[in-house]
Design an enzyme around this catalytic site. Structure first.
Site, PDB file in Angstrom:
ATOM      1  N   SER A 108      43.293  41.717  37.818  1.00 42.92           N
ATOM      2  CA  SER A 108      43.448  41.227  39.054  1.00 42.92           C
ATOM      3  C   SER A 108      44.834  41.496  39.479  1.00 42.92           C
ATOM      4  O   SER A 108      45.315  42.525  39.762  1.00 42.92           O
ATOM      5  CB  SER A 108      43.072  39.636  39.044  1.00 42.92           C
ATOM      6  OG  SER A 108      42.825  39.242  40.534  1.00 42.92           O
ATOM      7  N   HIS A 109      45.475  40.435  39.739  1.00 43.96           N
ATOM      8  CA  HIS A 109      46.665  40.288  40.352  1.00 43.96           C
ATOM      9  C   HIS A 109      47.781  40.703  39.311  1.00 43.96           C
ATOM     10  O   HIS A 109      49.038  40.623  39.783  1.00 43.96           O
ATOM     11  CB  HIS A 109      46.869  39.106  41.081  1.00 43.96           C
ATOM     12  CG  HIS A 109      46.825  37.880  40.091  1.00 43.96           C
ATOM     13  ND1 HIS A 109      45.436  37.694  39.873  1.00 43.96           N
ATOM     14  CD2 HIS A 109      47.684  36.924  39.785  1.00 43.96           C
ATOM     15  CE1 HIS A 109      45.765  36.439  39.297  1.00 43.96           C
ATOM     16  NE2 HIS A 109      47.295  35.928  38.934  1.00 43.96           N
ATOM     17  N   ARG A 141      50.414  25.394  37.026  1.00 46.60           N
ATOM     18  CA  ARG A 141      50.466  25.407  38.598  1.00 46.60           C
ATOM     19  C   ARG A 141      50.610  23.728  38.918  1.00 46.60           C
ATOM     20  O   ARG A 141      49.723  22.914  38.493  1.00 46.60           O
ATOM     21  CB  ARG A 141      49.282  26.154  39.144  1.00 46.60           C
ATOM     22  CG  ARG A 141      49.171  27.359  38.386  1.00 46.60           C
ATOM     23  CD  ARG A 141      48.023  28.220  39.348  1.00 46.60           C
ATOM     24  NE  ARG A 141      47.697  29.422  38.834  1.00 46.60           N
ATOM     25  CZ  ARG A 141      48.205  30.596  38.715  1.00 46.60           C
ATOM     26  NH1 ARG A 141      49.392  30.754  39.021  1.00 46.60           N
ATOM     27  NH2 ARG A 141      47.733  31.690  38.270  1.00 46.60           N
ATOM     28  N   LYS A 170      35.588  37.012  45.918  1.00 42.70           N
ATOM     29  CA  LYS A 170      36.561  37.162  46.969  1.00 42.70           C
ATOM     30  C   LYS A 170      36.787  38.440  47.532  1.00 42.70           C
ATOM     31  O   LYS A 170      36.558  39.294  46.865  1.00 42.70           O
ATOM     32  CB  LYS A 170      37.751  36.124  46.717  1.00 42.70           C
ATOM     33  CG  LYS A 170      38.679  36.631  45.289  1.00 42.70           C
ATOM     34  CD  LYS A 170      39.412  35.398  45.192  1.00 42.70           C
ATOM     35  CE  LYS A 170      40.055  35.656  43.566  1.00 42.70           C
ATOM     36  NZ  LYS A 170      39.328  35.093  42.508  1.00 42.70           N
ATOM     37  N   ASP A 195      42.991  44.098  42.165  1.00 47.28           N
ATOM     38  CA  ASP A 195      41.500  44.532  42.297  1.00 47.28           C
ATOM     39  C   ASP A 195      40.964  44.563  43.527  1.00 47.28           C
ATOM     40  O   ASP A 195      39.722  44.456  43.745  1.00 47.28           O
ATOM     41  CB  ASP A 195      40.810  43.998  41.184  1.00 47.28           C
ATOM     42  CG  ASP A 195      40.827  42.309  41.360  1.00 47.28           C
ATOM     43  OD1 ASP A 195      41.594  42.056  42.027  1.00 47.28           O
ATOM     44  OD2 ASP A 195      39.665  41.796  40.979  1.00 47.28           O
ATOM     45  N   ARG A 233      41.312  38.613  29.275  1.00 47.93           N
ATOM     46  CA  ARG A 233      42.425  39.137  29.899  1.00 47.93           C
ATOM     47  C   ARG A 233      43.270  39.351  28.733  1.00 47.93           C
ATOM     48  O   ARG A 233      43.825  38.075  28.330  1.00 47.93           O
ATOM     49  CB  ARG A 233      43.112  38.679  31.073  1.00 47.93           C
ATOM     50  CG  ARG A 233      42.286  38.930  32.590  1.00 47.93           C
ATOM     51  CD  ARG A 233      42.760  38.377  33.700  1.00 47.93           C
ATOM     52  NE  ARG A 233      41.775  38.586  34.747  1.00 47.93           N
ATOM     53  CZ  ARG A 233      41.876  37.746  35.797  1.00 47.93           C
ATOM     54  NH1 ARG A 233      43.075  37.104  36.286  1.00 47.93           N
ATOM     55  NH2 ARG A 233      41.067  38.035  36.934  1.00 47.93           N
ATOM     56  N   GLU A 288      40.251  29.870  48.218  1.00 49.47           N
ATOM     57  CA  GLU A 288      40.863  29.366  47.003  1.00 49.47           C
ATOM     58  C   GLU A 288      42.408  29.530  47.733  1.00 49.47           C
ATOM     59  O   GLU A 288      42.829  30.614  48.295  1.00 49.47           O
ATOM     60  CB  GLU A 288      40.808  30.162  45.832  1.00 49.47           C
ATOM     61  CG  GLU A 288      39.481  29.963  45.160  1.00 49.47           C
ATOM     62  CD  GLU A 288      39.296  30.693  43.742  1.00 49.47           C
ATOM     63  OE1 GLU A 288      38.762  30.119  43.122  1.00 49.47           O
ATOM     64  OE2 GLU A 288      39.881  31.794  43.651  1.00 49.47           O
ATOM     65  N   ASP A 292      40.712  41.762  45.561  1.00 54.33           N
ATOM     66  CA  ASP A 292      40.004  40.480  45.893  1.00 54.33           C
ATOM     67  C   ASP A 292      40.890  39.613  46.658  1.00 54.33           C
ATOM     68  O   ASP A 292      40.584  38.314  46.903  1.00 54.33           O
ATOM     69  CB  ASP A 292      39.203  39.760  44.693  1.00 54.33           C
ATOM     70  CG  ASP A 292      40.059  39.474  43.490  1.00 54.33           C
ATOM     71  OD1 ASP A 292      41.311  39.499  43.655  1.00 54.33           O
ATOM     72  OD2 ASP A 292      39.354  38.929  42.515  1.00 54.33           O
ATOM     73  N   ARG A 293      42.213  39.654  46.547  1.00 53.17           N
ATOM     74  CA  ARG A 293      43.154  38.645  47.155  1.00 53.17           C
ATOM     75  C   ARG A 293      43.737  39.222  48.454  1.00 53.17           C
ATOM     76  O   ARG A 293      43.740  40.642  48.491  1.00 53.17           O
ATOM     77  CB  ARG A 293      44.183  38.253  46.280  1.00 53.17           C
ATOM     78  CG  ARG A 293      43.410  37.507  45.068  1.00 53.17           C
ATOM     79  CD  ARG A 293      44.886  37.161  43.935  1.00 53.17           C
ATOM     80  NE  ARG A 293      43.943  36.311  42.708  1.00 53.17           N
ATOM     81  CZ  ARG A 293      44.593  35.502  42.231  1.00 53.17           C
ATOM     82  NH1 ARG A 293      45.665  34.935  42.440  1.00 53.17           N
ATOM     83  NH2 ARG A 293      44.195  34.988  41.024  1.00 53.17           N
ATOM     84  N   ASP A 329      45.832  42.793  46.548  1.00 50.23           N
ATOM     85  CA  ASP A 329      46.167  42.802  45.108  1.00 50.23           C
ATOM     86  C   ASP A 329      45.722  43.854  44.120  1.00 50.23           C
ATOM     87  O   ASP A 329      45.094  44.637  44.832  1.00 50.23           O
ATOM     88  CB  ASP A 329      46.079  41.456  44.458  1.00 50.23           C
ATOM     89  CG  ASP A 329      44.347  41.154  44.098  1.00 50.23           C
ATOM     90  OD1 ASP A 329      43.611  41.647  44.911  1.00 50.23           O
ATOM     91  OD2 ASP A 329      44.096  40.448  43.226  1.00 50.23           O
ATOM     92  N   LYS A 350      35.343  41.844  32.581  1.00 53.41           N
ATOM     93  CA  LYS A 350      34.609  40.732  33.100  1.00 53.41           C
ATOM     94  C   LYS A 350      33.199  41.242  33.515  1.00 53.41           C
ATOM     95  O   LYS A 350      32.898  42.520  33.887  1.00 53.41           O
ATOM     96  CB  LYS A 350      34.932  39.979  33.932  1.00 53.41           C
ATOM     97  CG  LYS A 350      35.000  40.732  35.575  1.00 53.41           C
ATOM     98  CD  LYS A 350      35.373  39.398  36.600  1.00 53.41           C
ATOM     99  CE  LYS A 350      35.280  40.016  37.916  1.00 53.41           C
ATOM    100  NZ  LYS A 350      35.384  38.786  39.095  1.00 53.41           N
TER     101      LYS A 350
END
Length: 542
Positions: free
Chosen positions: A112-113, A495, A375, A278, A21, A362, A280-281, A276, A125
């Site tokens: 992703s997000h 995080r 996910k 893509d 990314r 997760e 997956d969340r 999100d 990926k």
């Protein structure tokens, strides 16, 4: 028709937790995307004549890289590529297509997000033949290939019309443009009681799904409104846009605050959800209550048997190490195994393939099961709907009953985004150096029971993944976890995960940040967050 193009390596193409990314201008550098795609192919064996899936989340630069990937797949000897119409394939849908059609693997174009646009984020990926993200041993090889690459192969072909379904030939390779939604929707119908869900919506049940102008818009529109009969307007922001409408496609309480405010309002719908960039969340908000991702994993696992696809029970539950221990208590009561893995969905793959786990989750809003190897945001939403329909209770009632049964894990994540990389690394290095001295120490009146740099020993293949996050456990079960994220594109994201278990149901309605206040302060005392980062407070609290 096939050209071999000389190129030079880039030094910054090491894949993170889910692919490579970077900002769009980085990918737009000469041969940057081509180098990485060729390195993927160079790291693989046995794909001559086989099928490759290609798709993405529709973000800026998606369509251009899809054309490059098609031409390079042809040049490298693939026999066929399957491409989502318009370049669209949600990450879970791509995983399903790989598995259903037994393809060699797939290239997913997504960050992703993360935000999209000419100066925002892009990603590439590789997913293996099981449908899951490439394991570390493969991404390590890909990285080594990027450091030594001297040329790439590409076919001189006209741009493929990716907006029209059907099949064409290009440089001797078959290119099939597929409906991105149909196979996935069929899979969801096999897992959930669509008749019960139709009755639920017919009864007047109101829902709000915010696709955030990201990839799940077409999927949610087709399944929720077209197949389940949810009222038109249930799905908002359902048209995927290259810049996600100028918004951040991360379904959390900061970037989806409008949905949270609506669900806490006087005329709130019965259920709210979002997904999100893509797909997956997920974000789950009941009428008057936000369900944390960690709690959602536990509650879905506790009630999964109510859905047809899981009526036989679960083989096991897997969660990432930073995710709260709420799912552990469910696994214990169900008498099944609980697996604690590093962050990154690829670590669940072996457990799922070995039929050792059925539901995985997760804390970063990713939840899924053995139906794919990613996910799956919309899957989580549909399982919640199935549970609501089967139990005939509100989301708030289900949450309260779960806490009364299992206790409540007060939990929060504090993100310090775009921290200068050197400062972030220094914080982690200093913390690692003093881990041995922490056990037995008292911080803010709490005694540290243990402290370690988490290492994962895969029970399936025996591989070991070290330095997966630093965790400090206190007597009584509270803990603080520190981890540098691999999903950002600039600087470093620190995080910090804070958790406290409360068994007394009379104390299950506390404000989360207040309930965790002493641990939040202790985290700063232990790691020197403020002194290292210069930040007085996190960028995002979830």
């Amino acid at each position: 028709m096939i050209r071999t193009v000389p190129t030079k390596p880039y030094s910054d193409q090491k894949p993170g937790t889910s692919g490579l990314r970077k900002k769009v201008p980085v990918f737009q550098q000469e041969h940057y995307a081509e180098n990485f795609i060729q390195s993927i192919f160079d790291a693989l064996d046995g794909f001559k004549g086989k099928t490759l899936v290609i798709g993405g989340d529709g973000r800026f630069y998606n369509r251009e890289v899809i054309q490059k990937a098609i031409a390079m797949a042809a040049a490298n000897g693939f026999g066929k590529v399957m491409v989502g119409q318009g370049g669209i394939l949600s990450t879970p849908a791509a995983s399903h297509v790989i598995r259903k059609y037994k393809t060699f693997g797939g290239i997913i174009l997504s960050a992703s997000h993360n935000p999209g646009g000419p100066h925002e984020d892009f990603g590439i990926k590789y997913n293996a033949g099981n449908g899951g993200p490439a394991p570390e041993k493969l991404t390590d090889v890909i990285f080594e290939k990027t450091r030594a690459i001297s040329s790439f192969k590409i076919a001189d072909i006209d741009p493929i019309d990716i907006d029209t379904t059907g099949t064409v030939k290009a440089a001797g390779m078959t290119v099939e443009i597929i409906d991105p939604v149909a196979d996935y929707a069929e899979l969801m119908e096999s897992l959930f009681d669509f008749d019960a869900l139709r009755k639920l919506f017919k009864s007047g049940f109101r829902m709000r799904f915010d696709a955030m102008h990201a990839v799940t818009g077409p999927y949610a529109k087709e399944i929720l409104e077209n197949r389940l009969g949810a009222p038109i307007g249930t799905c908002r922001n359902f048209k995927p846009l290259p810049d996600f409408g100028g918004h951040h496609p991360d379904p959390n309480l900061v970037h989806a605050k409008h949905l949270y405010d609506e669900m806490m309002g006087p005329d709130a719908p019965d259920f709210g959800a979002a997904s999100d960039g893509d797909g997956d969340r997920n974000l789950i908000i009941g009428k008057g209550i936000f369900v944390t991702p960690s709690d959602s994993v536990a509650m879905l696992a506790a009630n999964a048997r109510l859905a047809p696809g899981y009526k036989g029970g679960l083989k096991g539950i897997a969660r990432s190490m930073p995710t709260s221990g709420a799912a552990d208590r469910v696994a214990e009561k169900l008498g099944i195994a609980l697996y604690e893995t590093p962050t990154g969905w690829k670590f669940f793959g072996n457990l799922l393939d070995a039929d050792m786990a059925t539901i995985c989750g997760e804390e970063s809003a990713g939840t899924g099961s053995n139906h794919v190897r990613e996910k799956d945001g919309l899957w989580a939403v549909l399982l919640w709907l199935n549970i609501l329909a089967a139990r005939g209770e509100s989301c708030k009632q289900i949450v309260a009953e779960h806490w009364a049964t299992y206790g409540r894990n007060y939990y929060s994540r504090h993100d310090y985004e775009e921290v200068e990389s050197g400062r972030a690394t220094a914080l982690v290095d200093e913390l690692r150096a003093k881990l041995g001295a922490l056990p037995g120490a008292s911080v803010r009146g709490m005694t540290i029971a243990s402290a370690e740099d988490f290492a994962y020993h895969d029970p399936v293949d025996g591989s070991i993944s070290e330095h997966q996050g630093i965790r400090v456990l206190f007597e009584g079960g509270s803990r603080v976890v520190f981890r540098l994220s691999g999903t950002g594109t600039s600087g470093a994201t620190l995080r910090v995960y804070i958790e406290r278990y409360e068994s007394d149901k009379s104390r299950h309605d506390l404000d989360t940040q207040a309930a965790l206040a002493d641990l939040i302060a202790a985290a700063d005392d232990i790691a020197g967050i403020h002194s290292h980062t210069g930040r007085a407070e996190p960028s995002v609290i979830t």
